[in-house]
Design a protein around this motif. Structure first.
Motif, PDB file in Angstrom:
ATOM      1  N   ASP A 570       0.816  -1.215   0.000  1.00  0.00           N
ATOM      2  CA  ASP A 570       0.000   0.000   0.000  1.00  0.00           C
ATOM      3  C   ASP A 570       0.850   1.265   0.000  1.00  0.00           C
ATOM      4  OD1 ASP A 570      -2.303  -1.505   0.026  1.00  0.00           O
ATOM      5  OD2 ASP A 570      -2.527  -1.443   2.201  1.00  0.00           O
ATOM      6  N   LEU A 571       2.109   1.152   0.387  1.00  0.00           N
ATOM      7  CA  LEU A 571       2.980   2.325   0.387  1.00  0.00           C
ATOM      8  C   LEU A 571       3.129   2.922  -1.010  1.00  0.00           C
ATOM      9  CD1 LEU A 571       5.870   1.312   2.810  1.00  0.00           C
ATOM     10  CD2 LEU A 571       4.134   3.053   3.186  1.00  0.00           C
ATOM     11  N   GLN A 572       2.885   2.132  -2.025  1.00  0.00           N
ATOM     12  CA  GLN A 572       3.027   2.649  -3.389  1.00  0.00           C
ATOM     13  C   GLN A 572       2.068   3.793  -3.676  1.00  0.00           C
ATOM     14  OE1 GLN A 572       0.970   0.179  -6.546  1.00  0.00           O
ATOM     15  NE2 GLN A 572       0.894  -1.290  -4.857  1.00  0.00           N
ATOM     16  N   TYR A 573       0.945   3.839  -2.964  1.00  0.00           N
ATOM     17  CA  TYR A 573      -0.069   4.843  -3.300  1.00  0.00           C
ATOM     18  C   TYR A 573       0.212   6.198  -2.658  1.00  0.00           C
ATOM     19  CZ  TYR A 573      -2.523   0.858  -5.168  1.00  0.00           C
ATOM     20  OH  TYR A 573      -2.854  -0.245  -5.905  1.00  0.00           O
ATOM     21  N   ASN A 574       0.834   6.212  -1.517  1.00  0.00           N
ATOM     22  CA  ASN A 574       1.161   7.461  -0.835  1.00  0.00           C
ATOM     23  C   ASN A 574       2.579   7.359  -0.275  1.00  0.00           C
ATOM     24  OD1 ASN A 574      -1.394   8.801  -1.081  1.00  0.00           O
ATOM     25  ND2 ASN A 574      -2.206   7.396   0.449  1.00  0.00           N
ATOM     26  N   PRO A 575       3.583   7.321  -1.148  1.00  0.00           N
ATOM     27  CA  PRO A 575       4.956   7.049  -0.665  1.00  0.00           C
ATOM     28  C   PRO A 575       5.577   8.236   0.059  1.00  0.00           C
ATOM     29  CG  PRO A 575       4.969   7.462  -3.026  1.00  0.00           C
ATOM     30  CD  PRO A 575       3.530   7.450  -2.605  1.00  0.00           C
ATOM     31  N   ASN A 576       5.045   8.536   1.258  1.00  0.00           N
ATOM     32  CA  ASN A 576       5.592   9.591   2.092  1.00  0.00           C
ATOM     33  C   ASN A 576       6.900   9.111   2.723  1.00  0.00           C
ATOM     34  OD1 ASN A 576       5.750  10.562   5.126  1.00  0.00           O
ATOM     35  ND2 ASN A 576       4.818  12.212   3.948  1.00  0.00           N
ATOM     36  N   SER A 577       7.929   9.908   2.635  1.00  0.00           N
ATOM     37  CA  SER A 577       9.282   9.460   2.973  1.00  0.00           C
ATOM     38  C   SER A 577       9.425   9.018   4.423  1.00  0.00           C
ATOM     39  CB  SER A 577      10.287  10.582   2.678  1.00  0.00           C
ATOM     40  OG  SER A 577      10.210  10.959   1.332  1.00  0.00           O
ATOM     41  N   SER A 578       8.922   9.819   5.375  1.00  0.00           N
ATOM     42  CA  SER A 578       9.123   9.489   6.784  1.00  0.00           C
ATOM     43  C   SER A 578       8.406   8.200   7.156  1.00  0.00           C
ATOM     44  CB  SER A 578       8.652  10.637   7.673  1.00  0.00           C
ATOM     45  OG  SER A 578       7.273  10.888   7.480  1.00  0.00           O
ATOM     46  N   VAL A 580       7.669   5.697   5.079  1.00  0.00           N
ATOM     47  CA  VAL A 580       8.382   4.591   4.433  1.00  0.00           C
ATOM     48  C   VAL A 580       9.604   4.202   5.256  1.00  0.00           C
ATOM     49  CG1 VAL A 580       9.681   3.885   2.384  1.00  0.00           C
ATOM     50  CG2 VAL A 580       7.561   5.197   2.132  1.00  0.00           C
ATOM     51  N   LYS A 581      10.316   5.196   5.775  1.00  0.00           N
ATOM     52  CA  LYS A 581      11.514   4.920   6.584  1.00  0.00           C
ATOM     53  C   LYS A 581      11.144   4.151   7.841  1.00  0.00           C
ATOM     54  CE  LYS A 581      15.904   5.357   7.661  1.00  0.00           C
ATOM     55  NZ  LYS A 581      15.915   4.633   8.938  1.00  0.00           N
ATOM     56  N   SER A 582      10.043   4.522   8.473  1.00  0.00           N
ATOM     57  CA  SER A 582       9.620   3.834   9.686  1.00  0.00           C
ATOM     58  C   SER A 582       9.207   2.396   9.389  1.00  0.00           C
ATOM     59  CB  SER A 582       8.454   4.592  10.328  1.00  0.00           C
ATOM     60  OG  SER A 582       8.115   4.034  11.570  1.00  0.00           O
ATOM     61  N   VAL A 583       8.516   2.183   8.268  1.00  0.00           N
ATOM     62  CA  VAL A 583       8.137   0.814   7.880  1.00  0.00           C
ATOM     63  C   VAL A 583       9.387  -0.005   7.579  1.00  0.00           C
ATOM     64  CG1 VAL A 583       6.921  -0.585   6.166  1.00  0.00           C
ATOM     65  CG2 VAL A 583       5.886   1.533   6.995  1.00  0.00           C
ATOM     66  N   PHE A 785      -5.705   4.216   4.793  1.00  0.00           N
ATOM     67  CA  PHE A 785      -4.535   4.899   4.244  1.00  0.00           C
ATOM     68  C   PHE A 785      -4.737   5.265   2.782  1.00  0.00           C
ATOM     69  CE2 PHE A 785      -0.345   4.447   2.140  1.00  0.00           C
ATOM     70  CZ  PHE A 785       0.358   5.442   2.799  1.00  0.00           C
ATOM     71  N   LEU A 786      -5.392   4.382   2.043  1.00  0.00           N
ATOM     72  CA  LEU A 786      -5.550   4.605   0.609  1.00  0.00           C
ATOM     73  C   LEU A 786      -6.578   5.685   0.299  1.00  0.00           C
ATOM     74  CD1 LEU A 786      -5.433   0.921  -0.673  1.00  0.00           C
ATOM     75  CD2 LEU A 786      -3.571   2.516  -0.267  1.00  0.00           C
ATOM     76  N   ASN A 787      -7.334   6.123   1.305  1.00  0.00           N
ATOM     77  CA  ASN A 787      -8.336   7.165   1.070  1.00  0.00           C
ATOM     78  C   ASN A 787      -7.790   8.568   1.291  1.00  0.00           C
ATOM     79  OD1 ASN A 787     -10.010   5.043   0.676  1.00  0.00           O
ATOM     80  ND2 ASN A 787     -11.480   5.567   2.240  1.00  0.00           N
ATOM     81  N   ARG A 788      -6.561   8.681   1.767  1.00  0.00           N
ATOM     82  CA  ARG A 788      -5.957   9.993   1.960  1.00  0.00           C
ATOM     83  C   ARG A 788      -4.737  10.120   1.060  1.00  0.00           C
ATOM     84  NH1 ARG A 788      -6.832  12.849   6.814  1.00  0.00           N
ATOM     85  NH2 ARG A 788      -5.871  14.628   5.773  1.00  0.00           N
ATOM     86  N   THR A 789      -4.489  11.320   0.580  1.00  0.00           N
ATOM     87  CA  THR A 789      -3.292  11.585  -0.210  1.00  0.00           C
ATOM     88  C   THR A 789      -2.417  12.567   0.552  1.00  0.00           C
ATOM     89  OG1 THR A 789      -4.518  11.297  -2.255  1.00  0.00           O
ATOM     90  CG2 THR A 789      -2.402  12.415  -2.413  1.00  0.00           C
ATOM     91  N   TYR A 790      -1.185  12.193   0.787  1.00  0.00           N
ATOM     92  CA  TYR A 790      -0.317  13.172   1.431  1.00  0.00           C
ATOM     93  C   TYR A 790       1.130  13.028   0.952  1.00  0.00           C
ATOM     94  CZ  TYR A 790       1.271   9.683   4.935  1.00  0.00           C
ATOM     95  OH  TYR A 790       1.809   8.588   5.571  1.00  0.00           O
TER      96      TYR A 790
END
Length: 900
Positions: A570-578, A580-583, A785-790
């Motif tokens: 699911d990270l592909q849809y909203n790849p926010n850097s911080s 992704v780093k935590s995951v 998560f997929l319903n928000r864009t950030y």
């Protein structure tokens, strides 16, 4: 399960603050942790709380006892079980009964009871044969009128008028007179009342009740059924008050007919209730009348409950009103998704898109823990010597004390404004209901009230008091015991200040059943098969996952919080850097606990090579920041990337399978055209690349290949950046090409999908000019998560700065004109971002809406021309006569308008 979508679509408009432009079911939007159906008298199950249908339906019909079957079971001296009796009375074919009467039964049940069964109960069997003959006709004939709401085609359905009236009345009267058993006699009387009612001989039906029912001094099942028919006939005669009273008696005395009797009462105004209340002579009748009033007027049931309490604190129907009240509270405290506005100060419920009015929220109110004098002293010195901390920083989140964690107002459960009839008093309803429950548990002998009291304390976050109440309950009721067990688990988990490794071990040791996936349950063969449009009902397991996701989020463990509710892919849809780093940090964490391995890490699903998956996300972010060297280092690690993990419907296999990318298709890493270095001829995302884009002169830069992967693209940009340091025409071209790539991969560019993990430029949430000042707009956890864009917004200044270098280094007016137009396009992106961050605040209901909206638009236009038209102005004043500018006027209508 709920399958009636059409009816819900209408009801949702009135009952729930539900989703706009989406199918949803409000009964699936909270966790129902306090099980409504634990009431002991199951005949009231239809009157539990539901928004999606008029009556509650989430139970098996067999749970409601039927006094008619009980009566027949007793008639047969309990020789048959309840299920066998129900089969004999309601389902057995008339021919099977006639065969039994003739002495040669073929039905297995009748063979089992033997031929002597008829001799022993011949009056009952003869009645059932007559009743089964009449049953297909026992419907009132439908009469179409000009005012009829429904259109009905001509059908062949049987109704009572298809029978010969005189012959049927004569036969039933003869059978009535011949019968010796009073109950059977009364059943024939019931058939006489019903037949007259359904043939619209209403006066005759009323007379038949007086003649054939009342003389038999019994008010068992046949009497209740006949009274139901009498009330229907009285309704036909316009005797509304008498009809309501008799339907009320049926509602009170019947177990299986409560729902139909309630509908038939047609209690549409206060006068109807008052009339029933005036006629109520016994406490039982008064109590039932108050129940009906409390059921219909549900805004504030406490006053009605007080009246019912005074009559009988042990009343079963008082519990029904109470459980409906608790259910209403649950919807405000336990929604399946807490949604936060960008101001980070309010909370509301949402599953998808909300209207502007729906996004108004209510500040979460939390009962703070009372601190002792010693705790206050400790806190004082902590604050004095601990220094100031940014509460939003990840470091401060992971370094919170137990008190700080417990005091966080965003700890679930959180109060939310979640219905249309909400008012300020709703916030006090929990306190009022708790006071009532606390009083009732002292008077009533039913442990239900203790359980309810414990649950209300749970909602108020008084977990210690809740647990103490639960510990004192002594009961053998299996449904009560299950509820108590669940609530003890809830109190334990929700009261824990911090979820650490030790506590995770405790979860797996003592509560594994609440987290493990349950095996698929086969449907009861007696249940109606059908597709459930809304999925599974939210469960205790789902709630606990949300609670833990929320706790990890508040503790600063975003990766674990994310994986509680989402898949790695699911990270592909909203790849926010911080995030992704935590995951990734969690993915690489050594020595995970059993809980982390079995519950959280199982959501690290197949994304191909995981290292490459992360490397592509980081590399893309570096490209958006114009850090080409860093991007190149990440892309070097991503060469085994197998493609963005999407799925598609496989028609042959009839299931969803992983998307297979053709060899020439862009898959998130490979097959990038050199047109990404070009400029757009016109703005059309869905046109072919060759139609929308045009190449620049790449001949001085042989390292730009016609087809590249991301590593080659980053390497080309690194080389262009080195060349761009110079001051010659080649340097100018190099900087222009870099600017082109940055613009073309921005939200405005034809290749906008390249660095946001998308497979094409088709419109979607990633390409909105939605912007948040916060690094993370989530307030509670990452559910939905997929319903928000950030995604971090584009920095158009990066492209503009490279264009400026190209402008300074070039002496070619045509090239300068082209560069200025590109700069103006990037500047337009900055304006769009400003506009998105400053939406109109004019209320649509404002009488001066048009006037204020026009003023707002004029203000935007003024700001646009003053701050965001710098390069268009330069192009107009200095390069209007170039061929490039003239050509662009033909392809860009806005530029043509600006030039004029």
């Amino acid at each position: 399960m709920k399958k009636y979508i059409l009816s819900f679509a209408v009801l949702a408009l009135f009952y729930s603050k539900s989703e706009a432009c989406a199918w949803s079911d409000p009964d699936y939007e909270y966790f129902n942790l306090f099980t409504q159906s634990i009431i002991k008298d199951k005949s009231y199950l239809p009157f539990l709380h539901s928004y999606s249908e008029r009556f509650y339906t989430n139970f098996k019909p067999s749970q409601i006892p039927d006094e008619n079957i009980d009566s027949w079971k007793k008639f047969f001296n309990n020789q048959l079980t309840y299920a066998e009796t129900d089969y004999l009375v309601n389902k057995m074919n008339i021919n099977d009964l006639n065969a039994l009467k003739k002495g040669n039964p073929t039905n297995q049940l009748l063979i089992k009871v033997g031929t002597g069964f008829y001799q022993k109960y011949h009056e009952g069997i003869d009645y059932l044969i007559e009743a089964k003959y009449l049953e297909p006709y026992m419907k009132i004939n439908y009469v179409e009128s000009a005012d009829s709401f429904y259109y009905r085609e001509n059908g062949t359905d049987k109704n009572a008028t298809n029978l010969d009236y005189d012959k049927t009345i004569s036969a039933l009267t003869s059978l009535y007179n011949a019968a010796r058993n009073p109950e059977i006699k009364q059943r024939y009387g019931y058939q006489l009342v019903r037949f007259n009612h359904y043939t619209r001989n209403y006066d005759a039906a009323v007379q038949a009740f007086k003649t054939y029912i009342l003389p038999i001094k019994s008010k068992g099942a046949p009497y209740i059924m006949a009274l139901d028919q009498l009330a229907g006939a009285q309704r036909g005669l316009g005797m509304g008050s008498d009809a309501n009273w008799n339907f009320f008696q049926v509602f009170k005395d019947s177990k299986s007919r409560k729902e139909s009797a309630f509908i038939s009462m047609k209690l549409s105004d206060t006068a109807s209730f008052n009339n029933i209340l005036k006629r109520s002579g016994t406490n039982d009748e008064k109590n039932m009348a108050y129940f009906l009033l409390g059921y219909e007027d549900f805004n504030n049931p406490i006053p009605i409950m007080e009246k019912m309490f005074e009559i009988d604190p042990d009343s079963e129907i008082l519990k029904v009103i109470a459980v409906r009240s608790i259910n209403e509270l649950e919807r405000n405290y336990l929604p399946i998704y807490y949604y936060s506005n960008d101001d980070n100060s309010t909370a509301q419920v949402s599953n998808s898109t909300k209207t502007s009015d729906q996004t108004k929220t209510e500040t979460a109110e939390v009962k703070k823990e009372e601190l002792s004098f010693w705790q206050k002293i400790i806190r004082f010195f902590k604050n004095l010597f601990g220094g100031s901390k940014d509460k939003k920083s990840d470091e401060s989140k992971t370094d919170q004390s137990d008190d700080e964690l417990l005091d966080n107002p965003n700890r679930i459960p959180v109060f939310t404004k979640n219905n249309y009839w909400y008012d300020e008093k709703t916030k006090d309803f929990l306190d009022d209901l708790e006071k009532f429950t606390d009083k009732t548990k002292e008077k009533s002998k039913d442990e239900y009230w203790q359980i309810a009291d414990a649950y209300l304390k749970f909602l108020k976050k008084d977990y210690k008091a809740s647990t103490e109440v639960l510990e004192d309950i002594k009961t053998t009721n299996p449904e009560y015991l299950e509820e108590i067990k669940r609530m003890k688990v809830l109190n334990d988990i929700v009261s824990q200040p911090k979820i650490d490794a030790e506590y995770e071990d405790h979860l797996m040791k003592d509560y594994a059943e609440y987290f493990a996936d349950k095996p698929e349950v086969k449907k009861d063969s007696t249940e109606t098969e059908g597709y459930d449009y809304y999925g599974e009902v939210p469960s205790t397991k789902d709630f606990l996952k949300d609670v833990l996701a929320n706790r990890y989020f508040l503790q600063g463990e975003d990766g674990k919080s994310f994986l509680m509710n989402n898949k790695l892919s699911d990270l592909q849809y909203n790849p926010n850097s911080s995030l992704v780093k935590s995951v990734e940090d969690f993915y690489r964490k050594p020595n995970k606990t059993q809980f982390e391995e079995q519950i959280i890490a199982k959501n690290i699903n197949n994304v191909g090579n995981i290292e490459a998956f992360f490397a592509v996300i980081y590399g893309d972010r570096a490209m958006r920041q114009a850090d080409f060297e860093k991007a190149k280092s990440y892309y070097t690690k991503a060469q085994s990337f197998s493609g963005i993990p999407r799925s598609e419907w496989n028609y042959e296999a009839k299931k969803t399978t992983a998307l297979q990318y053709p060899g020439t298709a862009y898959n998130g890493f490979n097959n990038i055209s050199d047109l990404v270095f070009g400029h757009n001829v016109w703005e059309s995302y869905q046109s072919a690349p060759e139609e929308s884009m045009e190449k620049e002169d790449y001949s001085p830069f042989p390292f730009i290949k016609p087809n590249m992967n991301k590593l080659q693209l980053a390497d080309a940009l690194v080389q262009l950046k080195k060349i761009g340091v110079g001051k010659d025409e080649k340097s100018a071209s190099a900087n222009q090409l870099i600017g082109n790539v940055l613009y073309n991969t921005s939200v405005l560019g034809y290749y906008r999908e390249l660095f946001v993990m998308d497979i094409d430029n088709t419109n979607g949430g990633k390409y909105d000019f939605w912007i948040t000042d916060k690094q993370n707009p989530y307030q509670y956890y990452y559910k939905n998560f997929l319903n928000r864009t950030y995604i971090e917004p584009d920095n158009f200044d990066l492209a503009i700065n490279y264009y400026k270098k190209a402008l300074d280094a070039s002496n070619n007016k045509e090239q300068k004109a082209r560069v200025l137009f590109q700069m103006a396009s990037a500047e337009q992106g900055k304006y769009y971002q400003y506009e998105a961050k400053n939406p109109s605040k004019v209320d649509y209901s404002d009488p001066k809406y048009s006037e204020k909206s026009d003023a707002y638009q004029n203000q935007l236009d003024q700001i646009k021309n003053q701050k965001y038209r710098t390069y268009f102005a330069m192009l107009k004043t200095q390069y209007a006569n170039t061929e490039t500018a003239k050509n662009m006027m033909g392809s860009c209508s806005y530029f043509s308008y600006f030039m004029k």
